[in-house]
Design a protein around this motif. Sequence first.
Motif, short mmCIF file in Angstrom:
data_model
loop_
_atom_site.label_atom_id
_atom_site.label_comp_id
_atom_site.label_asym_id
_atom_site.label_seq_id
_atom_site.Cartn_x
_atom_site.Cartn_y
_atom_site.Cartn_z
N LYS A 226 -13.67 3.09 3.01
CA LYS A 226 -13.29 2.24 4.01
C LYS A 226 -13.21 2.51 5.51
O LYS A 226 -12.96 3.56 5.92
N HIS A 227 -13.67 1.84 6.34
CA HIS A 227 -13.69 1.94 7.94
C HIS A 227 -12.45 2.45 8.37
O HIS A 227 -11.51 1.99 8.11
N GLY A 228 -12.78 3.74 8.89
CA GLY A 228 -11.50 4.30 9.54
C GLY A 228 -10.67 5.32 8.59
O GLY A 228 -9.87 6.06 8.99
N SER A 229 -11.16 5.50 7.30
CA SER A 229 -10.43 6.29 6.40
C SER A 229 -11.13 7.51 6.18
O SER A 229 -10.86 8.24 4.88
N LYS A 230 -12.47 7.73 6.92
CA LYS A 230 -13.19 9.18 6.35
C LYS A 230 -12.26 10.46 6.81
O LYS A 230 -11.69 10.71 7.78
N SER A 231 -12.38 11.09 5.66
CA SER A 231 -11.49 12.45 5.81
C SER A 231 -12.23 13.81 5.31
O SER A 231 -11.85 14.98 5.73
N GLU A 232 -13.32 13.54 4.51
CA GLU A 232 -14.20 14.45 4.37
C GLU A 232 -15.71 14.39 4.94
O GLU A 232 -15.88 13.25 5.18
N PRO A 233 -16.37 15.68 4.94
CA PRO A 233 -17.59 15.68 5.66
C PRO A 233 -18.77 15.10 4.65
O PRO A 233 -19.79 14.75 5.28
N TRP A 234 -18.51 14.58 3.42
CA TRP A 234 -19.56 13.98 2.58
C TRP A 234 -19.24 12.41 2.78
O TRP A 234 -19.92 11.99 1.86
N GLN A 235 -18.09 12.13 3.33
CA GLN A 235 -17.89 10.72 3.21
C GLN A 235 -18.69 9.92 4.41
O GLN A 235 -18.88 10.31 5.39
N ILE A 236 -18.92 8.68 3.95
CA ILE A 236 -19.51 7.76 5.33
C ILE A 236 -18.61 6.66 5.50
O ILE A 236 -18.07 5.95 4.54
N ASP A 237 -18.16 6.81 6.80
CA ASP A 237 -17.20 5.56 7.33
C ASP A 237 -17.84 4.31 7.39
O ASP A 237 -18.80 4.11 8.18
N ALA A 238 -17.43 3.41 6.35
CA ALA A 238 -18.29 2.11 6.41
C ALA A 238 -18.12 1.19 7.46
O ALA A 238 -17.13 1.44 8.24
N ILE A 239 -19.11 0.18 8.06
CA ILE A 239 -18.90 -0.48 9.13
C ILE A 239 -18.01 -1.73 8.56
O ILE A 239 -18.32 -2.23 7.34
N SER A 240 -17.02 -2.08 9.17
CA SER A 240 -16.07 -3.14 8.78
C SER A 240 -16.72 -4.50 8.94
O SER A 240 -17.50 -4.74 9.86
N GLY A 241 -16.81 -5.03 7.65
CA GLY A 241 -17.58 -6.36 7.78
C GLY A 241 -18.90 -6.26 7.07
O GLY A 241 -19.26 -7.26 6.73
N ALA A 242 -19.39 -5.05 6.97
CA ALA A 242 -20.64 -4.87 6.24
C ALA A 242 -20.84 -3.82 4.93
O ALA A 242 -21.29 -2.90 5.16
N THR A 243 -19.57 -4.20 4.33
CA THR A 243 -19.33 -3.16 3.26
C THR A 243 -20.70 -3.07 2.29
O THR A 243 -20.89 -1.83 1.92
N ILE A 244 -21.34 -4.04 2.28
CA ILE A 244 -22.23 -3.99 1.10
C ILE A 244 -23.56 -3.02 1.71
O ILE A 244 -24.22 -2.22 0.99
#
Lengths: 219, 232
Positions: B179-197
């Motif tokens: 979810k946008h703004g909750s990236k905590s690990e280097p292998w995670q992708i911070d999603a675009i809010s409103g464009a989850t798919i």
Amino acid sequence: MSLPERHEAVTADTFLRGLWQENPVFVMLLGMCPVLAVTNSAINALAMGLATTFVLLCSSSLVSLLRKMIPKQVRIATYIIIIATFVTMVDYAIQAISLDLYNALGAFIQLIVVNCMILGRAEAYASKQRLGATLVNGLGMGTGFTIALLCLGSVREILGAGSLFGVQLFSDNFQPWVVMILPPGGFFVLGAWLLVFAWYRQRRERRLLEQEGVTTDGR
Amino acid sequence: MTQPAAEQAVPSTPRIPMLRTLGLVAALSGFLVVLAHHLSLPLIEENKRIAIERALFKVIPGAVTRRDFQLTADDIEPLGEAAPAQGMHLYAGYDAKGALAGVALEAAAQGYQDVIRVLYSYDPACECIRGIQVLKMAETPGIGDKIAKDPDFLRNFEALDTRLDPTGSGLANAIISVKHGSKSEPWQIDAISGATISSKAVARMLNDSTQQALPVIARHLDTLQQPAGGTP
């Protein structure tokens, strides 16, 4: 085929009709599918307009040249084959010019085949007129179509992306009106343009009527 | 009653002119289409090559030359100009000194409207993804199409961790979008809010492609590191 052919003399009006009195988009409301779909930026609108004009010119001239040879039972099939041929050529040409543009226009290039403005011109004009008149009329219609697409495309791009032909017009503070480049924006902007045209025409007609009224009164 | 009427109508159909006109128009049409295809083919091929190279040199920092490889389930082979017969097309980019700057691969997954295709680069030195470039998409303008331009989203791929697990058969940590703004690990992708798919599609395609390709690349790194021109 047995109909007597009434050839039209080529005048300035043959060309200008497509731009104004019989504008395919704003007056006849033909070819709405590309009008609404690919006018999300000015460059797409221009490319679509030029591609359609090319297909219109080539197909109408061929139809006009072959008009005495085409039996009326197979005329629509013949027109569609002719139109599809030129659409395929345009499709290849756009791929050769720019892949980015080709991707942006997507399936709407191929869909020029079913643009009713082109089929309409073939049936209503090119199949009855000489080559010269057909070319001039087709050029007018194509230009009218291109101008109409540009009218929509520029307004939608300016409002929806804050740019024109890809050139940024406003500072970063401008919040783009994204709905304008989405499908609903096409309807909004088309509606607004139709309103402007209808208002202008009505005003002109009223003025003409008033002038006539003055002359009759003075008699 | 209708029978005689139908029989009467038949002679009025001009068969020969119909055949003649349709035949002529079809032949002319075929000729024109083939002519257009022949004339435009070299230009279209050239455009495709330029598009790939432009994306490639943008996605691999420092690359100036490229070589193509074919990546199969357990091997990497040099490739000519032709498309790979099987497996994936792997592009290796080399810097001015001829050292391996990174490799790039294509990945694809179903997005919101249509399949999204991206080119991503993998840097063996840091065992991470260094950048992505969207090649083709039909995502919603202003929403999903941010995956190509949004600077915050693209920052995810400046060093996206893709270390292999100890056995070397897959990633140590699967690439996922959060979810946008909750990236905590280097292998995670911070999603675009409103464009989850669209964001999830990018994460899924990168995960699928890296899980398959990176173990093979790690085993055959020396093939890729041989300087350009030094290989048979």
